[in-house]
Design a protein around this motif. Sequence first.
Motif, mmCIF file in Angstrom:
data_model
loop_
_atom_site.group_PDB
_atom_site.id
_atom_site.type_symbol
_atom_site.label_atom_id
_atom_site.label_comp_id
_atom_site.label_asym_id
_atom_site.label_seq_id
_atom_site.Cartn_x
_atom_site.Cartn_y
_atom_site.Cartn_z
ATOM 1 N N VAL A 391 0.837 -1.206 0.000
ATOM 2 C CA VAL A 391 0.000 0.000 0.000
ATOM 3 C C VAL A 391 0.869 1.252 0.000
ATOM 4 O O VAL A 391 0.586 2.233 -0.711
ATOM 5 C CB VAL A 391 -0.950 -0.018 1.213
ATOM 6 N N ASN A 392 1.945 1.249 0.771
ATOM 7 C CA ASN A 392 2.847 2.392 0.786
ATOM 8 C C ASN A 392 3.518 2.588 -0.568
ATOM 9 O O ASN A 392 3.673 3.729 -1.035
ATOM 10 C CB ASN A 392 3.887 2.203 1.882
ATOM 11 N N ALA A 393 3.935 1.493 -1.209
ATOM 12 C CA ALA A 393 4.545 1.603 -2.535
ATOM 13 C C ALA A 393 3.557 2.152 -3.552
ATOM 14 O O ALA A 393 3.918 2.965 -4.415
ATOM 15 C CB ALA A 393 5.067 0.236 -2.978
ATOM 16 N N LEU A 394 2.300 1.733 -3.461
ATOM 17 C CA LEU A 394 1.282 2.258 -4.372
ATOM 18 C C LEU A 394 1.066 3.751 -4.162
ATOM 19 O O LEU A 394 0.919 4.521 -5.120
ATOM 20 C CB LEU A 394 -0.033 1.501 -4.165
ATOM 21 N N ALA A 395 1.080 4.193 -2.894
ATOM 22 C CA ALA A 395 0.858 5.613 -2.601
ATOM 23 C C ALA A 395 2.004 6.475 -3.108
ATOM 24 O O ALA A 395 1.774 7.532 -3.722
ATOM 25 C CB ALA A 395 0.672 5.802 -1.093
ATOM 26 N N VAL A 396 3.241 6.055 -2.867
ATOM 27 C CA VAL A 396 4.369 6.900 -3.270
ATOM 28 C C VAL A 396 4.524 6.915 -4.791
ATOM 29 O O VAL A 396 4.853 7.960 -5.379
ATOM 30 C CB VAL A 396 5.665 6.429 -2.572
ATOM 31 N N THR A 397 4.263 5.790 -5.452
ATOM 32 C CA THR A 397 4.369 5.778 -6.916
ATOM 33 C C THR A 397 3.217 6.510 -7.580
ATOM 34 O O THR A 397 3.339 6.926 -8.737
ATOM 35 C CB THR A 397 4.420 4.335 -7.425
ATOM 36 N N SER A 398 2.091 6.684 -6.887
ATOM 37 C CA SER A 398 1.002 7.476 -7.465
ATOM 38 C C SER A 398 1.395 8.940 -7.623
ATOM 39 O O SER A 398 0.877 9.631 -8.513
ATOM 40 C CB SER A 398 -0.239 7.367 -6.582
ATOM 41 N N ILE A 399 2.320 9.420 -6.798
ATOM 42 C CA ILE A 399 2.806 10.802 -6.917
ATOM 43 C C ILE A 399 4.029 10.872 -7.820
ATOM 44 O O ILE A 399 4.130 11.756 -8.684
ATOM 45 C CB ILE A 399 3.134 11.374 -5.529
ATOM 46 N N THR A 400 4.979 9.967 -7.641
ATOM 47 C CA THR A 400 6.185 10.007 -8.468
ATOM 48 C C THR A 400 5.870 9.737 -9.931
ATOM 49 O O THR A 400 6.546 10.279 -10.820
ATOM 50 C CB THR A 400 7.206 8.980 -7.957
ATOM 51 N N VAL A 429 -5.969 5.690 -3.665
ATOM 52 C CA VAL A 429 -4.978 4.640 -3.415
ATOM 53 C C VAL A 429 -5.577 3.528 -2.573
ATOM 54 O O VAL A 429 -5.382 2.340 -2.850
ATOM 55 C CB VAL A 429 -3.733 5.251 -2.742
ATOM 56 N N MET A 430 -6.335 3.899 -1.556
ATOM 57 C CA MET A 430 -6.943 2.879 -0.702
ATOM 58 C C MET A 430 -8.000 2.081 -1.465
ATOM 59 O O MET A 430 -8.200 0.896 -1.212
ATOM 60 C CB MET A 430 -7.549 3.534 0.540
ATOM 61 N N TYR A 431 -8.682 2.721 -2.429
ATOM 62 C CA TYR A 431 -9.633 1.967 -3.254
ATOM 63 C C TYR A 431 -8.906 1.012 -4.193
ATOM 64 O O TYR A 431 -9.319 -0.145 -4.370
ATOM 65 C CB TYR A 431 -10.504 2.926 -4.061
ATOM 66 N N ALA A 432 -7.825 1.486 -4.808
ATOM 67 C CA ALA A 432 -7.071 0.618 -5.714
ATOM 68 C C ALA A 432 -6.439 -0.560 -4.978
ATOM 69 O O ALA A 432 -6.244 -1.635 -5.562
ATOM 70 C CB ALA A 432 -5.996 1.423 -6.442
ATOM 71 N N ALA A 433 -6.126 -0.370 -3.684
ATOM 72 C CA ALA A 433 -5.506 -1.430 -2.881
ATOM 73 C C ALA A 433 -6.513 -2.082 -1.949
ATOM 74 O O ALA A 433 -6.135 -2.575 -0.876
ATOM 75 C CB ALA A 433 -4.340 -0.860 -2.085
#
Length: 616
Positions: A391-400, A429-433
């Motif tokens: 979940v953390n990787a998904l959140a940070v890559t959504s911005i980068t 992000v929470m919906y995608a994960a």
Amino acid sequence: MLGPVFNREASVAPKRSSTYLARGLYLLTLFLLLCTGYLVLDGSRSLFANSDAAKFGGWMFRLLAPLELVILSALAAIGAASNVAQEKDRRTLLLLLMTRLSGFEIVAGKTASALLTPLSLLIVSLPLFLTLPLLGGVAPSQVFAVFLVIAVSVVVSAAVGTVVALWREKTFQSIALTFLVLLLLVAAGEILASTSLTDAAWATSISPPRALIAATNTTSNVLTMLRSGEGWFVIFGSLVSVIVLAIGIAKVRVWNPSREVRLKAPEPETSEEYLRDISAAEGPAELAGENTMAANLASKPAEGPMSWKVRQPRHVWDNPILWREVRTWAYGRKIILIRAVFVLIFAIITGAIAYQVQSGVAMEPSGRIGRAFPAVTIPMAALGVISLVLVNALAVTSITGERDGLALDLLLVTDLRPREFIFGKLLGVMYAAKELILLPMALIVYLGIAGVMTFENMQYAILAAIGLYVFVTMLGIHSGLNYVSGRTATLASLGTVFFLCVGIAICMTIMVSFRGAFQLQLAPFLVMILGGGAALFAALGWRNPSSAIFTAAFALPLITFYAITQFLLQTDHLYVAAALIFGYGFTTAAMMIPALSEFDVPLEVEPSETPAEPSA
């Protein structure tokens, strides 16, 4: 020999001050852990006797070796995957493919570049490990065997990360699939070890943790070790690395450019589709007068822009960021593959827990069976850490991904408000994960129904899990907004999660294993926790420090330490949940409130290239 890709990184890396800073901090951390263990053990009994010193050296060797394996393997895998993914997001990989560079120079150069940092850290730590044989209990051959296993594991991780990133289009897909593939390799070793049909050496040959444990217990030389289980792992890991790199070399120009980059002309529409569009646009009253023209158009080939298929406009919500995250494939269609692999790992862990529940092992009190915590704690903690990391990787890559694709610059000049952007990314992000979040919670509910935990404790666990998921999601968004480099943001965000999940647990392992007086152990652990707080403040507030982030950075390790202590004591779990919810909730608010006030995002390529930091 490896080409200009590796030569450039090898010539630039020594010029960065971060290279030497990382080596010094890594070696200092290992040394402080060694000193912490010495102070904790010396507080309970003296180490003047040779037998006590030998036990201390052997125990610290068996603690630091797995820690180094986890840190360096994760660094190699995530570094290799994020490095290639960043090249894809910035479209610079296409320029490399257009040159005369061969596939070997691109793939091997990227892999070797990702290995520079972890292998240098491994070499730097070798003198520290060679001091342990001076205490007794550890042979020099064991140290070299362990370092050989770690080096092979690091090479395998870097090779898998590079090839997976070349295969997949999105950054999150690359990092998540690399992480899950390596976990499946470990799970395969555990499954082989649990069955009686195969030899235990086969499980050791494919599982890095088992090979490391076998290497720490070996007393033979390197030549004899190559004929044992850990030696098989060295041979098997080397073959896997060569095979994976060979696949990447052969497919690098087949996989790239991906379908998302290739431009395709729209297909011409037929007369029936043209009539349907005309009727929808002009109404049925005007359709009769157009029948003759439509018949003439049907007899001629479609020409011009009118012949192209045009998608009907879609209704966009009031928050366009949330609409894009929920209603489109913002992270690529192959995210379904990541969900499927996670479901497979979830099924394996659930099967192990269900077996413990059916056999009654999960119901036994921890004090009676010689364990410091219940039997289901390890598999549940492993599943929770995997879910939090993804979940953390998904959140940070959504911005980068937005930054590297230059979409963030366009968003900053629109009338989009900061709260729409932050809450849109957070909820999106929470919906995608959602599978990564709901499945571990469903397992908690199963443990409550099965009677492993009480209904009250089940509620506490769910509330604490929700707080942790919101924290790691906001942490990823915060890191992505404050770090210019996507690779630096990913490593900082995942490194913070690793420290809070694993670093504190390592300190608690030292405390539980030595079992000395708590008042004698608290002082050395405070030094480690305060050092971790300083590192946490540097990661969270290096660009925009605030008193709230300063308080959260130094209080969060203490709160996590207190929560784990209360859990180990098996007293009232309300204290555990309340501490986690308050500590991580305050840290989430400290990162969220400044982001909701304004868009303070650095836009320069690298922070050190310009004297000032222009922000939006």
